[in-house]
Design a protein around this motif. Structure first.
Motif, PDB file in Angstrom:
ATOM      1  N   PRO A   5       0.855  -1.006  -0.302  1.00  0.00           N
ATOM      2  CA  PRO A   5      -0.559  -0.135  -0.003  1.00  0.00           C
ATOM      3  C   PRO A   5       0.568   1.049   0.060  1.00  0.00           C
ATOM      4  O   PRO A   5       0.498   2.410  -0.519  1.00  0.00           O
ATOM      5  N   GLY A   6       1.673   1.115   0.520  1.00  0.00           N
ATOM      6  CA  GLY A   6       3.020   2.426   0.552  1.00  0.00           C
ATOM      7  C   GLY A   6       3.226   2.773  -0.614  1.00  0.00           C
ATOM      8  O   GLY A   6       2.854   3.418  -1.133  1.00  0.00           O
ATOM      9  N   PHE A   7       4.054   1.629  -1.209  1.00  0.00           N
ATOM     10  CA  PHE A   7       4.551   1.967  -2.754  1.00  0.00           C
ATOM     11  C   PHE A   7       3.152   2.207  -3.750  1.00  0.00           C
ATOM     12  O   PHE A   7       3.148   3.746  -4.412  1.00  0.00           O
ATOM     13  N   ALA A   8       2.258   1.970  -3.409  1.00  0.00           N
ATOM     14  CA  ALA A   8       0.737   2.395  -4.075  1.00  0.00           C
ATOM     15  C   ALA A   8       0.831   3.845  -4.035  1.00  0.00           C
ATOM     16  O   ALA A   8       0.483   4.294  -5.617  1.00  0.00           O
ATOM     17  N   ILE A   9       0.529   3.945  -2.578  1.00  0.00           N
ATOM     18  CA  ILE A   9      -0.211   5.568  -2.171  1.00  0.00           C
ATOM     19  C   ILE A   9       1.007   6.198  -2.999  1.00  0.00           C
ATOM     20  O   ILE A   9       1.224   7.122  -3.724  1.00  0.00           O
ATOM     21  N   GLY A  10       2.441   5.720  -3.249  1.00  0.00           N
ATOM     22  CA  GLY A  10       3.729   6.721  -3.032  1.00  0.00           C
ATOM     23  C   GLY A  10       3.805   6.714  -4.874  1.00  0.00           C
ATOM     24  O   GLY A  10       3.706   8.274  -4.638  1.00  0.00           O
ATOM     25  N   CYS A  11       3.277   6.200  -5.018  1.00  0.00           N
ATOM     26  CA  CYS A  11       2.882   6.416  -6.933  1.00  0.00           C
ATOM     27  C   CYS A  11       2.319   7.135  -7.014  1.00  0.00           C
ATOM     28  O   CYS A  11       2.568   8.327  -8.003  1.00  0.00           O
ATOM     29  N   PHE A  12       0.441   7.237  -6.609  1.00  0.00           N
ATOM     30  CA  PHE A  12       0.268   7.503  -7.489  1.00  0.00           C
ATOM     31  C   PHE A  12       0.297   9.610  -6.686  1.00  0.00           C
ATOM     32  O   PHE A  12      -0.185   9.920  -7.465  1.00  0.00           O
ATOM     33  N   LEU A  13       1.197   9.514  -5.471  1.00  0.00           N
ATOM     34  CA  LEU A  13       1.128  10.726  -4.990  1.00  0.00           C
ATOM     35  C   LEU A  13       1.734  11.396  -5.210  1.00  0.00           C
ATOM     36  O   LEU A  13       2.059  12.663  -6.838  1.00  0.00           O
ATOM     37  N   PHE A  14       2.919  10.615  -6.490  1.00  0.00           N
ATOM     38  CA  PHE A  14       4.323  11.422  -7.258  1.00  0.00           C
ATOM     39  C   PHE A  14       2.966  11.722  -8.501  1.00  0.00           C
ATOM     40  O   PHE A  14       3.837  12.769  -8.902  1.00  0.00           O
ATOM     41  N   TYR A  15       2.499  10.597  -9.564  1.00  0.00           N
ATOM     42  CA  TYR A  15       1.983  11.076 -10.344  1.00  0.00           C
ATOM     43  C   TYR A  15       0.939  12.276 -10.235  1.00  0.00           C
ATOM     44  O   TYR A  15       1.296  13.649 -11.046  1.00  0.00           O
ATOM     45  N   MET A  16      -0.064  12.199  -9.416  1.00  0.00           N
ATOM     46  CA  MET A  16      -0.467  13.816  -8.874  1.00  0.00           C
ATOM     47  C   MET A  16       0.153  14.795  -8.701  1.00  0.00           C
ATOM     48  O   MET A  16      -0.383  16.388  -9.067  1.00  0.00           O
ATOM     49  N   LEU A  17       1.546  15.168  -8.036  1.00  0.00           N
ATOM     50  CA  LEU A  17       1.922  16.030  -7.221  1.00  0.00           C
ATOM     51  C   LEU A  17       2.580  16.620  -8.278  1.00  0.00           C
ATOM     52  O   LEU A  17       3.512  17.574  -8.295  1.00  0.00           O
ATOM     53  N   LEU A  18       4.064  15.573  -9.143  1.00  0.00           N
ATOM     54  CA  LEU A  18       4.633  16.145  -9.556  1.00  0.00           C
ATOM     55  C   LEU A  18       4.217  17.119 -10.957  1.00  0.00           C
ATOM     56  O   LEU A  18       5.049  17.901 -10.849  1.00  0.00           O
ATOM     57  N   PRO A  19       3.062  17.376 -11.636  1.00  0.00           N
ATOM     58  CA  PRO A  19       2.763  18.414 -12.203  1.00  0.00           C
ATOM     59  C   PRO A  19       2.654  19.349 -12.176  1.00  0.00           C
ATOM     60  O   PRO A  19       3.293  20.437 -12.433  1.00  0.00           O
ATOM     61  N   ILE A  20       1.968  19.272 -11.048  1.00  0.00           N
ATOM     62  CA  ILE A  20       2.134  20.851  -9.877  1.00  0.00           C
ATOM     63  C   ILE A  20       2.882  21.585  -9.498  1.00  0.00           C
ATOM     64  O   ILE A  20       3.329  22.533  -9.363  1.00  0.00           O
ATOM     65  N   VAL A  21       4.001  20.398  -8.412  1.00  0.00           N
ATOM     66  CA  VAL A  21       5.324  21.067  -8.387  1.00  0.00           C
ATOM     67  C   VAL A  21       5.701  21.597  -9.008  1.00  0.00           C
ATOM     68  O   VAL A  21       6.496  22.522  -9.258  1.00  0.00           O
ATOM     69  N   ALA A  22       6.078  20.342 -10.227  1.00  0.00           N
ATOM     70  CA  ALA A  22       7.345  21.123 -11.216  1.00  0.00           C
ATOM     71  C   ALA A  22       6.377  22.362 -11.832  1.00  0.00           C
ATOM     72  O   ALA A  22       7.220  23.525 -12.363  1.00  0.00           O
ATOM     73  N   THR A  23       4.800  22.851 -12.491  1.00  0.00           N
ATOM     74  CA  THR A  23       4.083  24.074 -12.740  1.00  0.00           C
ATOM     75  C   THR A  23       4.778  25.263 -12.040  1.00  0.00           C
ATOM     76  O   THR A  23       5.184  26.060 -11.895  1.00  0.00           O
ATOM     77  N   TYR A  24       4.746  24.703 -10.326  1.00  0.00           N
ATOM     78  CA  TYR A  24       4.744  26.188  -9.527  1.00  0.00           C
ATOM     79  C   TYR A  24       6.170  26.769  -9.416  1.00  0.00           C
ATOM     80  O   TYR A  24       6.627  27.218  -9.520  1.00  0.00           O
ATOM     81  N   ILE A  34      -7.616   0.281  -6.824  1.00  0.00           N
ATOM     82  CA  ILE A  34      -6.871   0.029  -6.373  1.00  0.00           C
ATOM     83  C   ILE A  34      -5.945   1.509  -5.248  1.00  0.00           C
ATOM     84  O   ILE A  34      -6.136   1.156  -3.740  1.00  0.00           O
ATOM     85  N   VAL A  35      -5.799   2.530  -5.764  1.00  0.00           N
ATOM     86  CA  VAL A  35      -5.731   3.569  -4.930  1.00  0.00           C
ATOM     87  C   VAL A  35      -6.561   3.923  -3.019  1.00  0.00           C
ATOM     88  O   VAL A  35      -6.563   4.095  -2.659  1.00  0.00           O
ATOM     89  N   GLY A  36      -7.670   3.708  -4.440  1.00  0.00           N
ATOM     90  CA  GLY A  36      -8.776   3.552  -3.006  1.00  0.00           C
ATOM     91  C   GLY A  36      -8.780   3.096  -1.931  1.00  0.00           C
ATOM     92  O   GLY A  36      -8.721   3.263  -0.810  1.00  0.00           O
ATOM     93  N   TYR A  37      -8.619   1.511  -2.347  1.00  0.00           N
ATOM     94  CA  TYR A  37      -8.811   0.990  -1.587  1.00  0.00           C
ATOM     95  C   TYR A  37      -7.836   1.126  -0.335  1.00  0.00           C
ATOM     96  O   TYR A  37      -7.623   0.871   0.660  1.00  0.00           O
ATOM     97  N   PHE A  38      -6.672   1.476  -1.141  1.00  0.00           N
ATOM     98  CA  PHE A  38      -5.175   1.484  -0.291  1.00  0.00           C
ATOM     99  C   PHE A  38      -5.367   2.415   0.469  1.00  0.00           C
ATOM    100  O   PHE A  38      -4.975   2.728   2.251  1.00  0.00           O
TER     101      PHE A  38
END
Lengths: 284, 290, 367
Positions: free
Chosen positions: A11-30, B88-92
């Motif tokens: 779960p940590g890895f999955a949420i980490g990847c998700f956050l990276f994907y979501m945040l990178l474009p925003i952080v990069a633009t700023y 998957i993300v939602g579940y986690f």
């Protein structure tokens, strides 16, 4: 031990990847918007506010900002005036019309901006009307385009506070129609109106498609100027992007905050009037 | 008062109740229904005003067919990606022990699902353009030159940008459904001797199915109607149906109004069907959850 | 002419008749309950009195003045809703004060009256609280105080206790009655709970399928039900379907001759020998004794004891006769002697029997 690690690692890895994907474009633009140069190296070469200065000093900035503001605010006002009294009346007196109203307010979900623009231009851009390519028509199109965002939260808060019984209670205590509306109904559906209004505001402030086709260069809006700069000058575009996105996320957070506030206030009633959603399900 | 009079009075009052709805209904008629109706009519009308199917026939060939295929592929692929990853993300997220962390990630989804259109397209140019941050980092550290095999201005570039707004939307849609999986069900299944896998196969996933199906359709429609993201990235170079419509609309004079009407109607049909099925499924899902 | 007169009220919704030719006369200061299953028209009747529904025909008079089409905000009726209907944007205090503000009372009067009412309902310390900070029982007290604040000419309560849990329900209904008696306010109370209606009212109006079934004091309703429906809806009843053998001496036998019951003699002609009828006996009227004991009583029937259920001070025995079950409530202290599965004798006096025509036996519950 290994099992334990695996249980938290996946779960940590999955949420980490998700956050990276979501945040990178925003952080990069700023970061891009305050970087001197950032197309040759991994990290920006230096920091600067020049691009904001350039954006602000451009003669068009004030004009497009004001135009978008005028459009957004007009749409919010028009939308509230058209939808809130209608929704209230239907919930109170014509429950039979509710499926109809629900249907109509869902329809815009299925109408992409470009199709709505096409329809309006084909019907109203020819003589003798020639109305299609005016800011007024644009606001009208926007009211339709954002109708689900306004109607849903308002309808939800009307349901959450059981508007019919409250109206009857106020009347049995001697209150007139005007007083019932002012002191009972409006204060109780205010969270819904506010979140609906803010969502409409944010959506319209960033709306590009319909505006381009209906009014185009005659009434330039903020997103048009942003698109213009993505082709001409990426650094000014980044300043525009940051401003645009900042407005969007501030609005989202305010809506979430209002939802939490509304839920707390009516927690006895159960349903959340605004459900805490700020998402206007339209790609762009 | 006789009961006849009363009946008449009652009918009259019922009818009067509808009058306050008229401004709203009239507005919707003029701004939404009539334009779409005339678009429908135009799509079947030839240059001399006769009935014709030639506009629809045109949709099957050349650029129109390619555009439809691309739009369906792009929407379908990003919807599927969004649904799988979002579930998957939602579940986690639901598994996160800290309530605060849950709220933060959900708020992030709320914010990012509104990050669309031109600012999103521009952000992806900054990240994955030919001189983008990630492009450079991959070249520098992993010696992996993603260009020219990949381009943010290509189909997969668009898919990546679209998935960006699809994914958080799916997370927001699926979280209530996952939160609605009662722990008692899992315990009951356990008590009846089911393994974790069997629980998911016979209880968990079937209960989530309506939400997943609804999400798939909503995401599909969401991507199908998108314009600004694709336009900012590719202008009219990449054939998508919304871009084709936009291309027809640019310029004061219409190039091929009949084809435009037919494209508009077909787009509406695709979106409309998706939204209708979405509504039906999600309503059934909601009933189930109660 | 009484204080509140309902005359020949009719109301239909989309063709479905909700209230059918209903007339009711309520005296000043009286506490009247409308009792019936859901959908029987009791709430519609109340809403017509309040002015939220206009009758299709018929008239409503209050203190001699016709108010049939006076809008609700000029009727001066205090209404308490099932869902409380407190204004969530106001405190408890603000809710009670609302009606007084509408009536443009002076600040001083409002303050005094609100405090007095919050005191009356036992919430003098909760005035500053918002509705979601109050328990259900407290919310309903505020709603009651709010309705009483405007010194209503009639107090209307629409199932005010049905959303509350059992203990609060019982204590609050006593409190409503206490306050009503203290203020002498005319009250119409809608409920589907027969125990509530019997314990709180001066008079009970039993309704069924849009019509009044019986009007009477709680005692009359319970001990002398006019109809089969009232007998079964109010309280628990045993039913012995049988055939009238001899009206003069009051003799009824079961259809297949398993038992015979002596009833009070039937003097008038509305039932003839040979008519089908139902004898109704309340469970608490039935005594149960061991099979071998000799009993002197008007009616003695042998039955098999099926189950014993402890209800508290009362124990409920269910007994089987061929083709039917009989319920008897006995004192719990007397319960020890009985064993399930054995034969026992049940006995009851002639005067405990009520007789209803047995032509069409409809179920008490018409939901």
């Amino acid at each position: 031990m290994a099992a334990m690690n695996k249980r938290t690692a996946v779960p940590g890895f999955a949420i980490g990847c998700f956050l990276f994907y979501m945040l990178l474009p925003i952080v990069a633009t700023y970061a891009f918007s305050v970087a001197t140069r950032w197309d040759r190296s991994i990290l920006p070469e230096g920091l600067t506010l020049d691009w904001y200065k350039a954006a602000f000093t451009d003669q068009w900035f004030i004009i497009v900002f004001k135009n978008s503001l005028v459009l957004s605010i007009s749409t919010v006002i028009a939308s509230i005036l058209l939808i809130v009294p209608t929704a209230y009346w239907v919930h109170l007196r014509v429950p039979k019309a509710r499926p109809l109203l629900d249907l109509i307010s869902t329809l815009p979900f299925a109408i992409p901006g470009v199709v709505l623009a096409l329809g309006l231009i084909r019907l109203y851009a020819r003589p003798p009307l020639m109305l299609a390519r005016t800011p007024v028509m644009l606001v009208a199109a926007y009211v339709i385009f954002t109708m689900p965002f306004m109607y849903r939260p308002v309808a939800n808060s009307l349901e959450a506070v059981n508007i019919r019984v409250l109206t009857e209670a106020a009347q049995s205590l001697g209150a007139s129609w005007g007083r019932t509306l002012r002191q009972i109904i409006l204060p109780n559906i205010l969270p819904g109106i506010l979140s609906g209004g803010l969502l409409v505001f944010a959506t319209i402030f960033g709306e590009f498609t319909i505006a381009t086709f209906l009014v185009g260069a005659r009434y330039k809006t903020f997103p048009m100027q942003l698109v213009y700069f993505t082709r001409r000058d990426g650094r000014i575009a980044s300043a525009y992007s940051v401003i645009s996105f900042t407005i969007a996320w501030t609005t989202s957070l305010v809506i979430l905050w209002i939802a939490a506030w509304g839920a707390k206030r009516t927690s006895g009633g159960g349903k959340h009037p605004t459900k805490g959603h700020t998402t206007g399900v339209v790609g762009d | 008062m006789t009961s006849n009079q009363a009946k008449k009075r009652r009918r009259k009052r019922k009818w009067l109740d509808w009058i306050p709805l008229m401004p709203f209904l009239f507005f919707c008629l003029v701004i939404m229904i009539l334009p779409l109706f005339f678009m429908l009519k135009g799509s079947f009308t030839g240059s001399e005003g006769q009935f014709t199917l030639e506009h629809y026939a045109k949709m099957g060939v050349s650029i129109y067919a390619i555009s439809f295929r691309n739009s369906i592929l792009l929407s379908g692929i990003t919807a599927i990606l969004g649904v799988i990853m979002g579930t998957i993300v939602g579940y986690f997220i639901c598994q996160l022990r800290s309530k605060r962390a849950q709220e933060l990630v959900t708020a992030l989804c709320d914010v990012t699902s509104n990050f669309t259109g031109a600012p999103l397209a521009f952000a992806f140019i900054v990240v994955l353009g030919s001189n983008g941050v990630l492009t450079l980092a991959l070249r520098e550290y992993l010696n992996w030159k993603i260009y020219p095999a990949f381009s943010i201005y290509s189909f997969w570039g668009l898919a990546l940008a679209y998935t960006y707004f699809q994914l958080p939307l799916m997370v927001l849609l699926i979280i209530p459904a996952i939160a609605g999986l009662k722990s008692e069900w899992r315990e009951a299944a356990r008590g009846l001797g089911a393994s974790s896998g069997q629980y998911w196969r016979y209880v968990g996933l079937p209960v989530l199915t309506p939400a997943i199906g609804a999400g798939l359709l909503l995401l599909f429609a969401n991507a199908f109607g998108a314009y600004a993201t694709a336009y900012t990235l590719t202008e009219f170079r990449f054939p998508l149906i919304t871009l084709q419509l936009g291309f027809l609309l640019t310029g004061e004079v219409f190039r091929d109004p009949g084809a435009g009407d037919a494209m508009g109607i077909l787009t509406l049909l695709m979106m409309g069907m998706s939204i209708i099925i979405y509504q039906v499924i999600s309503r059934r899902g909601r009933k189930w959850q109660q | 002419m009484s204080y509140l007169d309902l005359d020949h009220l009719n109301k239909a919704f989309d063709g479905a008749i909700a209230v059918n030719n209903l007339s009711l006369h309520v005296e000043k200061g009286e506490f009247v309950s409308l009792l019936g299953p859901s959908g029987c028209g009791k709430t519609t009747t109340l809403r017509m009195i309040a002015g939220f529904e206009t009758p299709d025909s018929g008239s409503i008079h209050l203190a001699g003045e016709e108010i049939t089409s006076v809008p609700p905000n000029r009727r001066g009726m205090g209404m308490v809703f099932q869902s409380y209907a407190l204004f969530p944007n106001m405190t408890a205090w603000g809710n009670v004060a609302f009606g007084l503000r509408v009536a443009q009372k002076s600040q001083k009067d409002i303050k005094q009256r609100v405090n007095q009412l919050l005191d009356l309902v036992g919430l003098s310390n909760a005035g500053h609280k918002y509705t979601n900070e109050l328990s259900g029982g407290q919310q309903q007290r505020v709603a009651l105080a709010r309705a009483l604040a405007i010194e209503p000419r009639v107090l209307l309560l629409d199932e005010p206790l049905s959303a509350l849990d059992a203990v609060v329900r019982v204590s609050l209904r006593h409190e409503i009655r206490r306050i009503q008696t203290a203020l002498g306010i005319t009250t119409i109370y809608v409920t589907h709970d027969q125990e509530e209606a019997l314990s709180i009212s001066d008079r009970v109006v039993v309704m069924r399928q849009a019509m009044i079934e019986q009007v009477g004091t709680p005692e009359e309703i319970y001990t002398q039900p006019d109809t089969h429906f009232v007998a079964t809806f109010v309280g628990t009843s045993n039913q012995f379907p049988g055939i009238l053998k001899d009206a003069r001496s009051g003799l009824v036998t079961s259809v297949n001759g398993d038992w015979q019951i002596s009833i009070p003699p039937i003097m008038d002609d509305h039932m003839q020998n040979g008519d089908a009828l139902i004898v109704i006996v309340r469970p608490e009227e039935i005594r149960v004794s061991q099979a071998e004991i000799v009993i002197e009583e008007d009616n003695v029937i042998t039955a098999v004891l099926e189950t014993i259920t402890l209800l508290g001070p009362v124990t409920r025995l269910s007994l089987s006769l061929p083709g039917q079950l009989i319920i008897a409530d006995i004192k719990t202290v007397d319960r020890g002697r009985f064993v399930c599965g054995t034969s026992v004798q049940l006995s009851f006096p002639r005067r405990a029997c009520r007789v209803m025509p047995g032509g069409d036996i409809t179920n008490g519950d018409d939901n």
